[in-house]
Design an enzyme around this catalytic site. Structure first.
Site, PDB file in Angstrom:
ATOM      1  N   ARG A 189       0.865  -1.174   0.000  1.00  0.00           N
ATOM      2  CA  ARG A 189       0.000   0.000   0.000  1.00  0.00           C
ATOM      3  C   ARG A 189       0.904   1.227   0.000  1.00  0.00           C
ATOM      4  O   ARG A 189       2.034   1.187   0.509  1.00  0.00           O
ATOM      5  CB  ARG A 189      -0.890   0.029   1.244  1.00  0.00           C
ATOM      6  CG  ARG A 189      -1.799  -1.174   1.404  1.00  0.00           C
ATOM      7  CD  ARG A 189      -2.579  -1.093   2.707  1.00  0.00           C
ATOM      8  NE  ARG A 189      -3.491  -2.228   2.866  1.00  0.00           N
ATOM      9  CZ  ARG A 189      -3.209  -3.337   3.524  1.00  0.00           C
ATOM     10  NH1 ARG A 189      -2.018  -3.487   4.105  1.00  0.00           N
ATOM     11  NH2 ARG A 189      -4.090  -4.317   3.623  1.00  0.00           N
TER      12      ARG A 189
ATOM     13  N   LYS B  83      -2.024  -2.596   8.030  1.00  0.00           N
ATOM     14  CA  LYS B  83      -3.212  -2.115   8.727  1.00  0.00           C
ATOM     15  C   LYS B  83      -3.302  -2.748  10.108  1.00  0.00           C
ATOM     16  O   LYS B  83      -2.925  -3.891  10.304  1.00  0.00           O
ATOM     17  CB  LYS B  83      -4.468  -2.475   7.917  1.00  0.00           C
ATOM     18  CG  LYS B  83      -4.674  -1.597   6.688  1.00  0.00           C
ATOM     19  CD  LYS B  83      -6.016  -1.883   6.051  1.00  0.00           C
ATOM     20  CE  LYS B  83      -6.295  -0.928   4.906  1.00  0.00           C
ATOM     21  NZ  LYS B  83      -7.613  -1.167   4.283  1.00  0.00           N
TER      22      LYS B  83
ATOM     23  N   HIS C 171      -3.576   2.465  -5.682  1.00  0.00           N
ATOM     24  CA  HIS C 171      -3.562   1.021  -5.439  1.00  0.00           C
ATOM     25  C   HIS C 171      -3.256   0.203  -6.687  1.00  0.00           C
ATOM     26  O   HIS C 171      -3.185  -1.027  -6.615  1.00  0.00           O
ATOM     27  CB  HIS C 171      -4.931   0.589  -4.894  1.00  0.00           C
ATOM     28  CG  HIS C 171      -4.890   0.175  -3.450  1.00  0.00           C
ATOM     29  ND1 HIS C 171      -4.135   0.823  -2.497  1.00  0.00           N
ATOM     30  CD2 HIS C 171      -5.526  -0.834  -2.779  1.00  0.00           C
ATOM     31  CE1 HIS C 171      -4.312   0.240  -1.316  1.00  0.00           C
ATOM     32  NE2 HIS C 171      -5.145  -0.766  -1.469  1.00  0.00           N
TER      33      HIS C 171
ATOM     34  N   ARG D 105      -0.367  -2.296  -6.558  1.00  0.00           N
ATOM     35  CA  ARG D 105      -0.681  -3.386  -5.629  1.00  0.00           C
ATOM     36  C   ARG D 105      -1.669  -4.367  -6.276  1.00  0.00           C
ATOM     37  O   ARG D 105      -1.506  -5.583  -6.166  1.00  0.00           O
ATOM     38  CB  ARG D 105      -1.253  -2.786  -4.343  1.00  0.00           C
ATOM     39  CG  ARG D 105      -1.658  -3.792  -3.265  1.00  0.00           C
ATOM     40  CD  ARG D 105      -1.979  -3.018  -1.996  1.00  0.00           C
ATOM     41  NE  ARG D 105      -2.734  -3.788  -1.037  1.00  0.00           N
ATOM     42  CZ  ARG D 105      -2.204  -4.600  -0.129  1.00  0.00           C
ATOM     43  NH1 ARG D 105      -0.905  -4.774  -0.085  1.00  0.00           N
ATOM     44  NH2 ARG D 105      -2.965  -5.230   0.740  1.00  0.00           N
TER      45      ARG D 105
ATOM     46  N   HIS E 172      -3.635  -9.287   3.944  1.00  0.00           N
ATOM     47  CA  HIS E 172      -5.079  -9.306   4.148  1.00  0.00           C
ATOM     48  C   HIS E 172      -5.415 -10.156   5.369  1.00  0.00           C
ATOM     49  O   HIS E 172      -4.907 -11.261   5.522  1.00  0.00           O
ATOM     50  CB  HIS E 172      -5.788  -9.893   2.931  1.00  0.00           C
ATOM     51  CG  HIS E 172      -5.823  -8.959   1.752  1.00  0.00           C
ATOM     52  ND1 HIS E 172      -6.052  -9.391   0.456  1.00  0.00           N
ATOM     53  CD2 HIS E 172      -5.660  -7.609   1.668  1.00  0.00           C
ATOM     54  CE1 HIS E 172      -6.025  -8.355  -0.359  1.00  0.00           C
ATOM     55  NE2 HIS E 172      -5.785  -7.269   0.351  1.00  0.00           N
TER      56      HIS E 172
ATOM     57  N   TYR F  83      -9.275 -11.022  -6.421  1.00  0.00           N
ATOM     58  CA  TYR F  83      -8.274 -11.026  -7.487  1.00  0.00           C
ATOM     59  C   TYR F  83      -8.374 -12.274  -8.356  1.00  0.00           C
ATOM     60  O   TYR F  83      -7.977 -12.253  -9.521  1.00  0.00           O
ATOM     61  CB  TYR F  83      -6.868 -10.896  -6.905  1.00  0.00           C
ATOM     62  CG  TYR F  83      -6.631  -9.564  -6.254  1.00  0.00           C
ATOM     63  CD1 TYR F  83      -6.384  -8.429  -7.017  1.00  0.00           C
ATOM     64  CD2 TYR F  83      -6.677  -9.421  -4.878  1.00  0.00           C
ATOM     65  CE1 TYR F  83      -6.179  -7.201  -6.428  1.00  0.00           C
ATOM     66  CE2 TYR F  83      -6.481  -8.191  -4.272  1.00  0.00           C
ATOM     67  CZ  TYR F  83      -6.235  -7.090  -5.053  1.00  0.00           C
ATOM     68  OH  TYR F  83      -6.048  -5.866  -4.462  1.00  0.00           O
TER      69      TYR F  83
END
Length: 321
Positions: free
Chosen positions: A166, A190, A259, A262, A285, A294
């Site tokens: 990110r 995150k 993004h 990524r 994730h 994806y």
């Protein structure tokens, strides 16, 4: 017991006062990241604009009908780039407002949660936008020359795509986060979750050129891996502006967002046969469900190839006898 309601003697001060309480709650009790908290703050500022427009400056006086009308109000507005808000953005903004009203009711700051029966608009499921390998090569080759800032931009682009970071993770990197021998980088993701991500030889070469030749001339004592022309840590906004400039130079301006690299990283890995669980770990994730979108990109690409190439992909043709 909930906190005492905010005094209504000055209704115009109610929105920022109540918003501040909610933001403090998100930061301290829910532990959301700084970027997520900032997004909530922007969404609630937009909500305050709406309340001012409809003449209801105190959110405790809002009715359910007002909240339902908020969706239509958003659809008639444009973002800072002059574009209409996407349905996904509107859905996110409504979620922020519902959370705000739920908080007010739970804390005794409002008599009830007026958002309880308000339906959040369903955001259309859109596939991440990935560049082709050729387009990625063009973007990575956009910084031309050997000046310090060119070397920085080249390394920055290579790391973004090579490690699937990110943009906030990229700008948060320090030099000490790199293992240049084993080509690994420690990333703060995150929720302050750390992960270790490998990067390839092109990224390693670009990093070496930046760290050895250029960065010492700019960085001073800053620990930041990527710095601006004044030697301070490069910001998210600054990095995105630089990437957008390089995308414009190779004709990809409309295709590239913060993004995009990524998304392309994940899509290209899956196209190359990588396991979705491994890609989940690389992207950081929390749930594999987030990563699985994806796989839809790859399926969409397969469908396109099939429809273009297979003679019976479309309606049946008459058979000559």
């Amino acid at each position: 017991m909930g906190a005492e309601p905010v005094s209504a003697t000055n209704a115009s001060a109610a929105v920022p006062g109540l918003t501040s309480r909610y933001i403090d709650h998100l930061r301290a009790e829910r532990g959301l990241s700084g970027n997520t908290v900032d997004a909530y703050r922007r969404d609630l500022a937009r909500y305050a604009d709406y309340l001012a427009d409809i003449g209801v400056p105190d959110p405790r006086d809002v009715a359910a009908d007002d909240l339902e009308a908020y969706v239509g109000w958003l659809r008639g507005r444009s973002n800072e780039r002059g574009r209409r808000y996407a349905e996904s953005s509107i859905a996110r903004m409504v979620v922020a407002v519902r959370g705000f009203h739920r908080f007010l009711a739970r804390e005794g700051l409002a008599p009830q949660d007026v958002s309880a029966d308000v339906v959040t608009p369903r955001a259309p499921r859109s596939l991440p936008k990935a560049l082709s390998v050729a387009e990625i090569e063009a973007l990575l080759g956009a910084p031309v020359g050997d000046g310090p800032l060119v070397l920085r931009d080249r390394a920055m682009l290579e790391v973004l795509y090579g490690a699937g970071l990110r943009i906030s993770e990229l700008t948060g990197l320090d030099v000490d986060d790199l293992d240049r021998v084993d080509r690994l980088v420690r990333v703060q993701g995150k929720g302050d979750k750390q992960r270790i991500v490998p990067f390839g030889e092109p990224a390693a070469q670009a990093l070496d050129a930046w760290l050895v030749t250029a960065r010492p001339r700019l960085a001073g004592r800053s620990p930041a891996l990527f710095v601006n022309a004044r030697g301070g840590r490069l910001t998210r906004q600054g990095a995105w502006k630089l990437i957008g400039g390089h995308a414009d130079r190779v004709g990809l301006g409309e295709r590239v967002s913060p993004h995009t690299l990524r998304h392309s990283f994940a899509t290209h890995l899956l196209d190359g046969g990588a396991d979705v669980r491994a890609v989940q770990e690389l992207l950081g994730h929390a749930s594999v469900t987030t990563t699985q979108i994806y796989t839809l990109v790859s399926r969409a690409a397969l469908r396109k190839v099939y429809e273009q190439a297979h003679p019976r992909a479309h309606r049946s043709q008459p058979v000559d006898i």
